[in-house]
Design an enzyme around this catalytic site. Structure first.
Site, PDB file in Angstrom:
ATOM      1  N   GLU A 124       0.881  -1.172   0.000  1.00 18.40           N
ATOM      2  CA  GLU A 124       0.000   0.000   0.000  1.00 18.40           C
ATOM      3  C   GLU A 124       0.917   1.221   0.000  1.00 18.40           C
ATOM      4  OE1 GLU A 124      -3.675   2.004   2.598  1.00 18.40           O
ATOM      5  OE2 GLU A 124      -2.339   0.561   3.535  1.00 18.40           O
ATOM      6  N   ASP A 169     -12.116  -1.212   3.413  1.00 18.80           N
ATOM      7  CA  ASP A 169     -11.050  -0.827   4.331  1.00 18.80           C
ATOM      8  C   ASP A 169     -11.613  -0.165   5.595  1.00 18.80           C
ATOM      9  OD1 ASP A 169      -8.430  -0.672   5.164  1.00 18.80           O
ATOM     10  OD2 ASP A 169      -7.850   0.940   3.817  1.00 18.80           O
TER      11      ASP A 169
END
Length: 328
Positions: A195, A273
């Site tokens: 990420e 998320d």
């Protein structure tokens, strides 16, 4: 078309990060907790960048102080999920926030969460499972304590172990003991990588922690050999496009590599998320992906099937979920 009622499976959902802002504000008022700086003038979570996001996240969790608070949180989160067609979700739970990694306290929190999740499954038809996560920026020693909590409560409901937190601190390999402990307890493994960390962090996750899923993992696209390895091994990426766009990894959905990874044969899935932080839902993710890539119901059915097949659940639950998907 509207994607709200389309059956969805979500594998990457942070429990506290899924708390509706109004729910957190209500608890803060009840407990007289000052959350100055956590919300903007519209009542949404306010943060500048990823490090600040982590600070705001942890500040908001301070109102979640008891098992009863987490029981109420379970209801609030699952209602939001069910309203967006989610039939199965796995959520990241941390003993760091639920009892300070004390095993007896963790069991109390877990009982409250699971009790409400079972009620929600009966009433709303949504199935929830828990993935215990250590917090990377809390360090390897605390991760060991978290892994012990996970191992001691592993079973039909706590089915996985993972790691979240700030990827800029430490390396995946620093946490080998915790992941080995969880693996020996029969838990299945995932970790955040690729990420804010580059492709190297994904290589570390695969080689050092031997996980079968990667949280995010999207920066694998920068390393063609890594993309080939992911496709060949079947390691699954828990991609969260809306989160990546909001946090500035990519300019917009059309720039996101999820389609390129999928076209290369990588198993990708769709998740939110921390949905209220990133102003998203599973429905909005589907809508944005349809607009960006022209994906159809067949594409989303395939993606949902990939998620169900990658879920950390028992085979009976998996068969039931696949049947629900096929009946739509």
């Amino acid at each position: 078309m509207s994607w709200r009622s389309f059956p969805k499976a979500e594998l990457h959902l942070h429990f506290e990060g899924a708390a509706p802002p109004a729910f957190i504000r209500g608890l803060a008022k009840e407990k007289s907790v000052d959350l100055t700086g956590v919300f903007d003038e519209r009542g949404s979570y306010a943060f500048r960048d990823f490090p600040h996001f982590l600070q705001v996240y942890e500040a908001a969790t301070q109102v979640l102080q008891t098992p009863r608070d987490y029981q109420r949180l379970t209801r609030a989160v699952l209602e939001e999920c069910a309203e967006n067609g989610v039939i199965y979700a796995e959520t990241f739970l941390s003993p760091d926030f639920c009892g300070g990694r004390d095993l007896h306290a963790w069991r109390d929190y877990l009982h409250a969460i699971q009790e409400e999740a079972d009620r929600a499954e009966r009433e709303m038809g949504i199935t929830l499972r828990g993935i215990v996560t250590c917090i990377r920026h809390f360090g390897p020693d605390k991760a060991r304590e978290t892994a012990i909590c996970a191992a001691e409560t592993a079973g039909d409901w706590i089915t996985g172990f993972g790691m979240g937190g700030n990827e800029a601190i430490g390396r995946q390999g620093d946490f080998i003991w915790a992941f080995d402990c969880a693996r020996e307890a029969g838990l299945r493994l995932t970790t955040h990588a690729g990420e804010f960390g580059g492709p190297d962090s994904v290589w570390q996750a695969i080689n050092d922690l031997r996980v079968e899923r990667i949280g995010h993992g999207v920066r694998a696209i920068e390393d063609p050999r890594l993309v080939e390895t992911l496709a060949e091994t079947g390691v699954v990426l828990e991609t969260c496009p809306g989160s990546n766009v909001t946090l500035g990894l990519y300019r917009d959905f059309a720039s996101h590599p999820i389609a390129r990874l999928r076209d290369a044969g990588v198993n990708v899935t769709i998740s939110t998320d921390d949905p209220p932080f990133f102003h998203t839902t599973m429905t909005r993710e589907f809508e944005a992906l349809e607009q960006a890539f022209g994906w159809t119901a067949d594409d989303f059915a395939e993606l949902t099937k990939t998620a169900i097949n990658a879920a950390f659940c028992d085979e009976g639950t998996r068969a039931r979920l696949l049947k629900r998907l096929e009946s739509t």
